[in-house]
Design a protein around this motif. Structure first.
Motif, mmCIF file in Angstrom:
data_model
loop_
_atom_site.group_PDB
_atom_site.id
_atom_site.type_symbol
_atom_site.label_atom_id
_atom_site.label_comp_id
_atom_site.label_asym_id
_atom_site.label_seq_id
_atom_site.Cartn_x
_atom_site.Cartn_y
_atom_site.Cartn_z
ATOM 1 N N ASN A 119 -8.946 -1.672 0.921
ATOM 2 C CA ASN A 119 -8.660 -3.122 0.348
ATOM 3 C C ASN A 119 -7.980 -3.998 1.396
ATOM 4 O OD1 ASN A 119 -9.718 -2.745 -2.482
ATOM 5 N ND2 ASN A 119 -8.135 -1.366 -2.756
ATOM 6 N N SER A 120 -8.135 -3.540 2.872
ATOM 7 C CA SER A 120 -7.469 -4.508 3.830
ATOM 8 C C SER A 120 -7.846 -5.805 3.752
ATOM 9 C CB SER A 120 -7.589 -3.860 5.035
ATOM 10 O OG SER A 120 -6.831 -2.521 4.930
ATOM 11 N N GLY B 251 1.272 3.804 4.276
ATOM 12 C CA GLY B 251 2.236 3.109 3.914
ATOM 13 C C GLY B 251 3.658 4.076 3.787
ATOM 14 N N GLU C 121 0.754 -4.748 -8.147
ATOM 15 C CA GLU C 121 -0.352 -5.245 -7.409
ATOM 16 C C GLU C 121 -0.062 -6.670 -6.717
ATOM 17 O OE1 GLU C 121 -3.957 -5.557 -9.389
ATOM 18 O OE2 GLU C 121 -5.236 -6.104 -7.568
ATOM 19 N N GLY D 124 -4.745 6.353 -3.691
ATOM 20 C CA GLY D 124 -5.975 5.849 -3.019
ATOM 21 C C GLY D 124 -6.380 7.048 -2.003
ATOM 22 N N ALA E 208 -3.188 -1.283 3.547
ATOM 23 C CA ALA E 208 -4.072 -1.260 2.178
ATOM 24 C C ALA E 208 -5.432 -0.753 2.608
ATOM 25 C CB ALA E 208 -4.212 -2.823 1.642
ATOM 26 N N CYS F 17 -4.734 -0.992 9.601
ATOM 27 C CA CYS F 17 -6.161 -0.882 8.981
ATOM 28 C C CYS F 17 -7.063 -0.215 9.881
ATOM 29 C CB CYS F 17 -6.517 -2.227 8.277
ATOM 30 S SG CYS F 17 -7.030 -3.253 9.706
ATOM 31 N N GLU G 285 2.835 -0.525 -4.666
ATOM 32 C CA GLU G 285 1.351 0.011 -4.828
ATOM 33 C C GLU G 285 0.886 -0.408 -6.067
ATOM 34 O OE1 GLU G 285 -0.497 2.469 -3.665
ATOM 35 O OE2 GLU G 285 -1.763 2.185 -5.433
ATOM 36 N N LYS G 286 -0.451 -0.774 -6.096
ATOM 37 C CA LYS G 286 -1.219 -1.299 -7.334
ATOM 38 C C LYS G 286 -1.296 -0.087 -8.298
ATOM 39 C CE LYS G 286 -5.962 -1.397 -5.906
ATOM 40 N NZ LYS G 286 -7.245 -2.045 -6.153
ATOM 41 N N GLY H 116 0.623 -1.240 0.114
ATOM 42 C CA GLY H 116 -0.074 0.014 -0.028
ATOM 43 C C GLY H 116 0.978 1.106 -0.039
#
Lengths: 416, 114
Positions: free
Chosen positions: A238-239, A43, A205, A70, A235, A360, A63-64, A38
């Motif tokens: 998306n955790s 992060g 990702e 985000g 994340a 998170c 990082e995606k 993340g």
């Protein structure tokens, strides 16, 4: 490259050809001491403090999308430390103190503006609750001031003070609260971490977490397998998805929260003002746009966009609090995916897997927590022990009955 | 999300008439179930990304509890079923400690067309 007035002057004279990229774009190595999943505010801050406070620089942030794509780029930029409960307030107090020195520390303009945060109250009961909250804040060493109606009127004269249903009786003021440039915070931490040797790997990702006998050995990614000694998950929305790769279920629901910005206006509102009769908060950006938001859409979502019914209710709250903005045009609206925890407070803790660590549950208060979250998560990743400021933010507090429930709503994620 | 939701009792109705309670997957454990089962029921969620079943109530219409199949990523609404019918189709018991207790439905009542 150090940023300064002199560097701007020098580059201005030389055609601005000397600026370097603020961070490298390295290819992932085969193995790192620490991998953080993340590349958002938390992060990146974690990577920065791992390098700075603990000397651990063999670190990758995966990082995606792109860095800060985000929630750190989607919030309403409010910085404050006005919590009631013991498990929370010292943590956020530390965060606010880190914010105050952040720009000098990072040598980056995060546009930190301590313009004050005013929470309005509209009834005797609400005033008593805010007086209690203010006292709790002062006990934790923070500033808090209970303003009466006339004191509020002197600061924000354009509120609907004589609203028949929700007259403004006063407000709780935290003068050291305010706003910061959200992207600037992410970029500042990214640059600081990169310059200390951390690899920031974008468009990477995580698709799986490889485990062996109760330990994580590395992560499968869209850019291949990357090994690690310790894995930290930051994340946000998306955790739950990332934790599922490690076989965990979390006390988290991902829900969508919308935010809005209006057309640019002349300087109009100096502080951050929150409405006490509905969840609504308003400030003005340096560019002139009114930045505001309300409550969640109240359903599970990963869509980063919301529904019109919520837009309407936010606009109604806006017009109820500040009738004079009813003709202002909204320029943009967007949504972010919030990791809503079951008590409204975050989690920074170990997990059942030996070398997997979790960050998170920030609900919709993650931005202000960015520095302290990174500070405490870095401490956890480096030492394996919770930082004293985050020792209440445990994953098992739900099972043990030690929830940190500011609003007293119980285990219903979207009510916090 | 779609502006109109097909209520099995009332037909197509505006989304604003409905109230969303949340994930329909957790099933209330029996009162004497082990602590872990209760802990998981109260606190832990699958937090689905994709198609999930949710409990909705048609508060602005028939007031029945419904199970809505919705995609949490696209917001598309795929199917709407009465919660009692859904539970029956799942083959779970409808009285006492079954899913219907969580959804607040009772079988055989309130089914008349409005």
């Amino acid at each position: 490259m150090k940023y300064s007035a002199f560097s701007i002057f020098r580059e201005g004279l030389s055609g601005n050809r000397g600026w370097k990229p603020a961070w490298r774009e390295p290819d992932p190595k085969a193995h790192y001491d620490v991998i953080i999943v993340g590349g958002g505010g938390h992060g990146l801050a974690t990577a920065y403090y791992l390098a700075k406070n603990h000397g651990i620089t063999n670190v990758a942030v995966l990082e995606k999308g792109y860095l800060g794509s985000g929630n750190v780029g989607r919030n309403t930029t409010i910085v404050r430390a006005n919590y009631l409960l013991e498990g929370n307030e010292p943590f956020y107090a530390h965060s606010l103190r880190l914010w105050e020195g952040l720009e000098q520390e990072l040598n980056f303009n995060a546009m930190m503006s301590q313009r004050g945060v005013i929470n309005l109250y509209h009834s005797d009961g609400q005033r008593d609750a805010f007086a209690r909250r203010g006292n709790a804040m002062r006990l934790a060493g923070e500033d808090a001031e209970l303003l009466d109606r006339e004191q509020v009127r002197a600061l924000v004269p354009f509120l609907d003070f004589d609203n028949a249903r929700f007259p403004v009786q006063g407000g709780l003021m935290q003068r050291r609260g305010g706003t910061a440039r959200h992207d600037g915070v992410a970029w500042g931490y990214a640059r600081g971490a990169d310059s200390r040797g951390v690899d920031l790997i974008q468009n990477c990702e995580v698709t799986g977490i490889r485990r062996e006998g109760g330990r994580v050995t590395g992560v499968e990614t869209t850019r291949g397998f990357i090994g690690c000694n310790r894995l930290g998950l930051a994340a946000a929305g998306n955790s739950g998805q990332v934790a599922e790769m490690a076989g965990m279920r979390l006390p988290i629901e991902s829900q969508v929260l919308q935010a809005f910005v209006s057309e640019g206006l002349k300087p109009f509102i100096d502080q951050v003002v929150t409405f006490g009769a509905a969840l609504f908060y308003l400030s003005q950006s340096d560019k002139g746009g009114l930045v505001f938001g309300g409550s969640l859409d109240m359903y599970n979502s990963y869509a980063q966009r919301g529904n019109l019914a919520t837009v309407e209710s936010v606009m109604e709250a806006a017009c109820a609090m500040v009738p004079s903005i009813s003709r202002v045009k909204v320029l943009r609206a967007w949504g972010g995916v919030m990791d809503m925890s079951m008590d409204g407070s975050p989690i920074i803790d170990r997990t059942p897997l030996d070398n997997l660590y979790l960050n998170c549950g920030w609900c919709y208060g993650g931005f202000k927590a960015t520095p302290a979250s990174g500070w405490c998560f870095a401490h956890l990743l480096a030492t394996g022990e919770s930082h004293e400021l985050a020792c209440a933010l445990r994953l098992d507090r739900f099972t043990r009955g030690y929830q940190i429930d500011e609003t007293g709503h119980g285990a219903q994620a979207n009510l916090h | 999300m779609a502006s109109l939701i097909p209520c099995p009792h009332c037909g197509l109705r505006p989304k604003e008439e409905f109230s969303i309670r949340g994930d329909a997957a957790p099933v209330r454990p029996r009162p004497d179930a082990p602590f872990d089962a209760w802990d998981a029921y109260v606190h832990l969620r699958d937090n689905v990304r994709g198609v999930m079943h949710e409990h909705w109530q048609h508060v602005g219409g028939c007031r029945r509890w419904l199970v809505v199949e919705r995609d949490t990523f696209t917001h598309a609404v795929h199917a709407v079923t009465d919660a009692a019918d859904f539970t029956r189709a799942q083959g779970a018991p409808t009285g006492g400690g079954g899913a219907s207790a969580a959804s607040g439905t009772r079988t055989g009542k309130g089914r008349a067309k409005r």
